[in-house]
Write an enzyme that holds these catalytic residues in place. Structure first.
Site, PDB file in Angstrom:
ATOM      1  N   ASN A  32      41.607  58.723 129.679  1.00  0.00           N
ATOM      2  CA  ASN A  32      41.628  58.739 128.011  1.00  0.00           C
ATOM      3  C   ASN A  32      41.970  57.840 127.715  1.00  0.00           C
ATOM      4  O   ASN A  32      42.258  57.615 126.773  1.00  0.00           O
ATOM      5  CB  ASN A  32      41.876  60.014 127.983  1.00  0.00           C
ATOM      6  N   ALA A  75      47.423  62.327 134.412  1.00  0.00           N
ATOM      7  CA  ALA A  75      48.570  64.273 133.739  1.00  0.00           C
ATOM      8  C   ALA A  75      49.174  62.984 133.584  1.00  0.00           C
ATOM      9  O   ALA A  75      49.403  62.254 133.500  1.00  0.00           O
ATOM     10  CB  ALA A  75      48.827  64.160 135.522  1.00  0.00           C
ATOM     11  N   ASN A  92      48.336  69.431 129.783  1.00  0.00           N
ATOM     12  CA  ASN A  92      47.506  68.398 129.929  1.00  0.00           C
ATOM     13  C   ASN A  92      47.842  68.737 131.607  1.00  0.00           C
ATOM     14  O   ASN A  92      46.669  68.709 131.979  1.00  0.00           O
ATOM     15  CB  ASN A  92      48.619  66.483 129.950  1.00  0.00           C
ATOM     16  N   THR A 117      53.472  66.493 144.181  1.00  0.00           N
ATOM     17  CA  THR A 117      54.762  65.484 143.384  1.00  0.00           C
ATOM     18  C   THR A 117      56.008  66.337 144.302  1.00  0.00           C
ATOM     19  O   THR A 117      55.987  67.649 144.684  1.00  0.00           O
ATOM     20  CB  THR A 117      55.647  65.870 141.906  1.00  0.00           C
ATOM     21  N   TYR A 141      57.355  69.294 134.780  1.00  0.00           N
ATOM     22  CA  TYR A 141      56.635  68.881 135.579  1.00  0.00           C
ATOM     23  C   TYR A 141      56.235  68.933 136.582  1.00  0.00           C
ATOM     24  O   TYR A 141      55.145  69.368 137.549  1.00  0.00           O
ATOM     25  CB  TYR A 141      57.215  67.115 135.346  1.00  0.00           C
ATOM     26  N   ILE A 205      72.885  53.804 134.815  1.00  0.00           N
ATOM     27  CA  ILE A 205      72.107  54.483 136.177  1.00  0.00           C
ATOM     28  C   ILE A 205      72.747  56.178 135.735  1.00  0.00           C
ATOM     29  O   ILE A 205      73.222  56.407 134.980  1.00  0.00           O
ATOM     30  CB  ILE A 205      73.161  54.110 137.037  1.00  0.00           C
TER      31      ILE A 205
HETATM   32  N1  UDP Z   1      67.056  56.100 136.915  1.00  0.00           N
HETATM   33  C1  UDP Z   1      68.494  55.918 136.410  1.00  0.00           C
HETATM   34  N2  UDP Z   1      67.384  54.674 135.431  1.00  0.00           N
HETATM   35  C2  UDP Z   1      66.717  54.582 135.004  1.00  0.00           C
HETATM   36  C3  UDP Z   1      65.285  55.061 135.397  1.00  0.00           C
HETATM   37  C4  UDP Z   1      65.592  55.920 136.839  1.00  0.00           C
HETATM   38  O1  UDP Z   1      69.214  56.316 136.816  1.00  0.00           O
HETATM   39  O2  UDP Z   1      66.650  53.995 134.037  1.00  0.00           O
HETATM   40  C5  UDP Z   1      67.234  57.256 137.756  1.00  0.00           C
HETATM   41  C6  UDP Z   1      66.499  58.962 137.696  1.00  0.00           C
HETATM   42  O3  UDP Z   1      67.442  59.412 137.482  1.00  0.00           O
HETATM   43  C7  UDP Z   1      66.214  58.828 139.949  1.00  0.00           C
HETATM   44  C8  UDP Z   1      65.295  57.850 140.181  1.00  0.00           C
HETATM   45  O4  UDP Z   1      66.165  56.678 139.148  1.00  0.00           O
HETATM   46  O5  UDP Z   1      67.598  59.651 140.181  1.00  0.00           O
HETATM   47  C9  UDP Z   1      63.912  57.602 140.714  1.00  0.00           C
HETATM   48  O6  UDP Z   1      63.699  57.732 138.931  1.00  0.00           O
HETATM   49  P1  UDP Z   1      62.088  57.495 138.242  1.00  0.00           P
HETATM   50  O7  UDP Z   1      62.146  58.117 136.987  1.00  0.00           O
HETATM   51  O8  UDP Z   1      61.672  55.851 138.258  1.00  0.00           O
HETATM   52  O9  UDP Z   1      61.205  58.246 139.485  1.00  0.00           O
HETATM   53  P2  UDP Z   1      60.974  60.248 139.486  1.00  0.00           P
HETATM   54  O10 UDP Z   1      62.646  60.620 140.800  1.00  0.00           O
HETATM   55  O11 UDP Z   1      61.486  60.930 138.534  1.00  0.00           O
HETATM   56  O12 UDP Z   1      59.310  60.909 140.077  1.00  0.00           O
END
Ligand code: UDP
Length: 327
Positions: A32, A75, A92, A117, A141, A205
């Site tokens: 889409n 997704a 979705n 996932t 999710y 972080i």
């Molecule tokens: N994370 C972070 N700062 C950000 C984005 C992500 O500290 O701006 C952390 C997030 O909390 C997770 C890890 O990085 O522990 C990976 O996050 P991401 O969203 O890349 O992938 P996810 O593990 O959620 O699929």
């Protein structure tokens, strides 16, 4: 093989479609374009703009193209967002997958490769995570995808559907032409590289009080090309086995890196300072997600070509640098 690829204009789908056409398969990308990009679809594939929830359009394309297999990428993918708007994810990811499954059955397609996932596991019972471990998502999710895995199990049992469910850990990195381009960006490595490029002041972080070595969350980063090659292996395995087949695999490298380690790695790769600021935890984040992928290595011979974090981050950085030159 003729392959219908939902979400094939997205980050991972786009790389898979490139590998499919390079291997001589015929692909129809159905997307889409809410998050996908038409220029991610190679010219050898056909792009149809449509929604997986649109049953009539799905049926029309299935009747015309007569796919032998389906790959389902489309997704909503942000775990953090799923804790603010769960309905979007159940619509979705879960409801639309059911529409696609019904279409698959009514058009007698035998094989499906599904994007699952690591979020299915929630807070893991042990590390590395194995496929047989407890499934207990801690974000909507993960739950929205777990419900699809459960449906697939029943469709396999009752209708003889052959499927592979590939549980991705953290997809990252870029190929020559394709990289991560979410808008707004929420994933760690592209955000860090936006800071390195001067597009953001600092990287947040999300929590440094987790029960990990440096207090920040630990993830298993997998290069997008390696994820993609697993899809082709799964597709061939399903296609070559005449009996109904069920394959469930983790796709990780088996090594975890903390948020601080990823930032450090990006500082080395880019030579930039990359300021970081500790903020509150993001809801729904497990402390550690690291996969054992012995099962797909042993059964399908999957061998990641870019298992190192530095290789992964460098490929993403080079992709961004190339894009800048093209501007
Ligand atoms: N994370 C972070 N700062 C950000 C984005 C992500 O500290 O701006 C952390 C997030 O909390 C997770 C890890 O990085 O522990 C990976 O996050 P991401 O969203 O890349 O992938 P996810 O593990 O959620 O699929």
């Amino acid at each position: 093989m003729k392959v219908f690829v939902s979400g094939g204009a997205g980050y991972i789908g786009g790389v898979v479609v490139s590998q499919l056409v390079a291997a001589g398969h015929e692909a129809v990308v159905y997307d889409n374009l809410r998050n996908g990009h038409p220029d991610s679809v190679p010219s050898a594939a056909r792009l149809v703009v449509g929604d997986v929830g649109d049953r009539a359009k799905l049926c029309e394309i299935f009747a015309e193209f007569q796919p032998e297999a389906v790959m389902h990428f489309a997704a909503s993918i942000e775990a953090g967002e799923s804790m603010r708007d769960p309905a979007k994810f159940f619509r979705n990811n879960t409801a639309n997958a059911l529409t696609l499954l019904e279409t698959i059955l009514s058009h007698k397609v035998r094989c499906l490769v599904f994007s699952s996932t690591a979020a299915l596991y929630g807070d893991p019972v042990s590390i590395p995570i194995r496929e047989s471990d407890r499934l207990l998502p801690i974000n909507a999710y993960g739950e929205s995808k777990l419900l699809v895995e459960r449906m697939l199990g029943w469709f396999h049992r009752i209708h003889g559907l052959s499927y592979a469910s590939l549980r991705y850990f953290n997809a990252a990195g870029a190929t020559e032409n394709l990289g991560e381009r979410h808008d707004p960006e929420s994933h760690l490595i592209p955000i860090i590289l936006q800071v390195a490029s001067g597009l953001r002041e600092y990287v947040s972080i999300f929590g440094d009080d987790y029960d990990t070595l440096d207090g920040t969350c630990v993830r298993d980063y997998v290069h997008v090309s390696d994820l993609a090659s697993a899809h082709l292996l799964a597709l061939h395995a399903l296609h070559s086995r005449p009996e109904p087949t069920q394959l469930i695999y983790n796709l990780g490298n088996g090594h975890g890196f903390s948020v601080r380690e990823v930032i450090e790695c990006a500082r080395r790769v880019t030579g930039r300072a990359i300021p970081a600021v500790v903020e509150a935890r993001r809801t729904g984040d497990p402390a550690i997600l690291v996969a054992g992928s012995e099962k797909i290595r042993a059964e399908l011979g999957w061998t990641p070509q870019y298992p190192g974090l530095e290789q992964i981050v460098r490929s993403a950085w080079e992709y961004i640098q190339r894009g800048k030159q093209g501007d």
